[in-house]
Design a protein around this motif. Structure first.
Motif, PDB file in Angstrom:
ATOM      1  N   LYS A 151       0.808  -1.307   0.013  1.00 44.66           N
ATOM      2  CA  LYS A 151       0.092   0.095   0.023  1.00 44.66           C
ATOM      3  C   LYS A 151       0.877   1.347   0.065  1.00 44.66           C
ATOM      4  O   LYS A 151       0.577   2.148  -0.727  1.00 44.66           O
ATOM      5  N   THR A 152       1.920   1.403   1.082  1.00 46.06           N
ATOM      6  CA  THR A 152       2.780   2.499   1.051  1.00 46.06           C
ATOM      7  C   THR A 152       3.332   2.883  -0.277  1.00 46.06           C
ATOM      8  O   THR A 152       3.656   3.991  -0.764  1.00 46.06           O
ATOM      9  N   THR A 153       4.045   1.544  -0.781  1.00 48.20           N
ATOM     10  CA  THR A 153       4.867   1.700  -1.978  1.00 48.20           C
ATOM     11  C   THR A 153       3.925   2.290  -3.062  1.00 48.20           C
ATOM     12  O   THR A 153       4.482   3.174  -3.930  1.00 48.20           O
TER      13      THR A 153
ATOM     14  N   MET B 123      -2.993   9.825   1.645  1.00 51.21           N
ATOM     15  CA  MET B 123      -2.952   9.622   3.151  1.00 51.21           C
ATOM     16  C   MET B 123      -2.599   8.179   3.518  1.00 51.21           C
ATOM     17  O   MET B 123      -3.019   7.064   3.161  1.00 51.21           O
ATOM     18  N   ASP B 124      -1.522   8.239   4.273  1.00 51.73           N
ATOM     19  CA  ASP B 124      -0.940   6.703   4.643  1.00 51.73           C
ATOM     20  C   ASP B 124      -1.258   6.310   6.239  1.00 51.73           C
ATOM     21  O   ASP B 124      -0.592   6.777   6.813  1.00 51.73           O
ATOM     22  N   GLU B 125      -2.294   5.536   6.287  1.00 51.31           N
ATOM     23  CA  GLU B 125      -2.728   5.212   7.816  1.00 51.31           C
ATOM     24  C   GLU B 125      -2.709   6.219   8.592  1.00 51.31           C
ATOM     25  O   GLU B 125      -2.096   6.368   9.685  1.00 51.31           O
ATOM     26  N   PRO B 126      -3.268   7.660   8.171  1.00 55.02           N
ATOM     27  CA  PRO B 126      -3.083   8.882   8.969  1.00 55.02           C
ATOM     28  C   PRO B 126      -3.728   8.710  10.702  1.00 55.02           C
ATOM     29  O   PRO B 126      -3.454   9.643  11.248  1.00 55.02           O
TER      30      PRO B 126
HETATM   31 MG   LIG Z   1       2.278   1.076   4.767  1.00 51.67          MG
END
Ligand SMILES: [Mg+2]
Ligand SMILES: Nc1ncnc2c1ncn2[C@@H]1O[C@H](COP(=O)(O)OP(=O)(O)O)[C@@H](O)[C@H]1O
Length: 359
Positions: free
Chosen positions: A42-44, A160-163
């Motif tokens: 996901k982050t990638t 937004m990454d797991e904010p």
């Molecule tokens: Mg991640």
């Protein structure tokens, strides 16, 4: 236009394939949630949109523009990370203003910057705190400063990454609502990453479920919940999760109505499955099981009271199943053997080999 599209995008780090042949269209002004377990890529995927990771293969577009080789600073996007680092020595005002100062594009004039900071602070209810330092704020307020800092540039796309993952449960629920309100108000495209299926269900216009770098299914939350495309999605979306059991489709006319035979009883099938498969995996959501029925037989292991409803945990063969029960219904006793009724229309069937859904 601020759509974002992945066209057969792959990202490799050495031998690791973090994102594997991802094709996904995020529509203009959509709230797209990328959902999957830790390590699924996901982050990638987000970092490639932001321009913080290169694309190994495939094409990435923002609007009509191919951005594979476009510098991160020229992409008109803002990203909010899980670990939002604020400048501790600066006031909230200066923190929110910082993206407008540290820009290689023409820096807006001081009056314009002040107006934008005020606007962002108003949107996030931060006006009373503009002269404080981050250390003088609660966790939720600090998170809102990070969001204000992201909107002050008025980008077309928000990443937004797991904010919310550093917030406690109550604040998470509240901030979830604030984020959706923010999205409606800004009329921008949001791409939001989480491993939390409740966040995905409650916020998304559409959910993209990812496992092992591969897209499993994409669709509106209710559609994904109602018709999971495979066993992974079926098990990942829904809390408590879908109950599963292996079985065999019994087609012999002498045996009576069409059914799935399992170790704990027979599940009636209202219509024949569109497959010749004998072995299947049957899935039933906790709200589609009825205590006191006669299709299946299980043993009650525990009863969890939640106030508005009750979860009855049962031993079903080798598996633990959960039956959802209304609070006003009589609760079974722990240790009791109980019958379960199944509404065949709400049954999910999967191919045990391919793990794909059977219609
Ligand atoms: Mg991640
Ligand atoms: N910079 C990197 N170098 C090597 N491997 C990485 C790097 N970033 C991520 N990975 C690997 O790529 C996979 C996906 O990671 P990530 O995108 O962070 O997943 P998620 O955000 O879904 O938890 C993981 O196996 C992770 O270890």
């Amino acid at each position: 236009m601020s759509s974002v599209s992945f066209d057969h995008v792959t990202k490799r780090f050495g031998d690791t394939t973090a994102v594997d042949d991802l094709t996904l269209e995020v529509a203009d002004r959509e709230f797209m949630v990328l959902l999957g377990p830790s390590g699924c890529g996901k982050t990638t995927a987000l970092r490639m949109i932001a321009g913080l990771e290169s694309v190994t293969e495939g094409e990435l577009r923002i609007g009509e523009r191919r951005v594979n080789d476009v510098d991160a600073r020229d992409r008109d996007i803002s990203m909010v990370f899980q670990s939002y680092a604020l400048y501790p020595h600066m006031t909230v005002r200066k923190n929110i203003e910082s993206p407008l100062v540290a820009t290689r594009h023409a820096r807006p004039a001081a009056a314009e910057r002040a107006a934008r900071v005020r606007e962002a602070a108003d949107v996030l209810d931060l006006a009373p705190y503009l002269d404080r330092k981050p250390g003088e704020l609660s966790g939720g307020q600090r998170q809102r400063v990070a969001l204000a800092r992201a909107i002050v540039r008025r980008p077309q796309v928000f990443l937004m990454d797991e904010p919310l993952s550093n917030l406690d449960a109550k604040l998470r629920t509240q901030t979830r609502l604030e984020l959706v309100e923010l999205w409606r108000r800004l009329e921008a495209t949001f791409i939001y990453v989480t491993h939390d299926q409740v966040e995905a269900m409650t916020m998304a216009s559409r959910i993209a479920v990812i496992a092992d770098g591969r897209l499993q299914q994409v669709g509106p939350p209710q559609a994904v919940y109602d018709r999971p495309a495979n066993l992974f999605v079926a098990g990942f979306i829904g809390s408590p999760p879908m109950n599963m059991i292996a079985g065999e489709v019994d087609r012999s006319p002498l045996a009576g109505p069409l059914r799935v035979r399992t170790a704990i009883g027979n599940i009636p099938l209202p219509t024949p499955p569109t497959t010749n498969l004998h072995s299947v995996v049957a899935g039933i959501r906790p709200e589609h099981l009825r205590l006191g029925g006669s299709d299946l037989s299980v043993e009650v292991l525990n009863v969890e009271q939640l106030g508005h409803e009750r979860h009855v945990i049962c031993r079903a063969g080798d598996a633990r199943w959960v039956v959802r029960q209304a609070a006003h219904e009589p609760a079974p006793a722990v240790g009791e053997r109980v019958g379960l009724g199944v509404d065949g229309a709400s049954l999910h069937l999967f191919d045990p080999t391919s793990t794909e859904r059977i219609a």
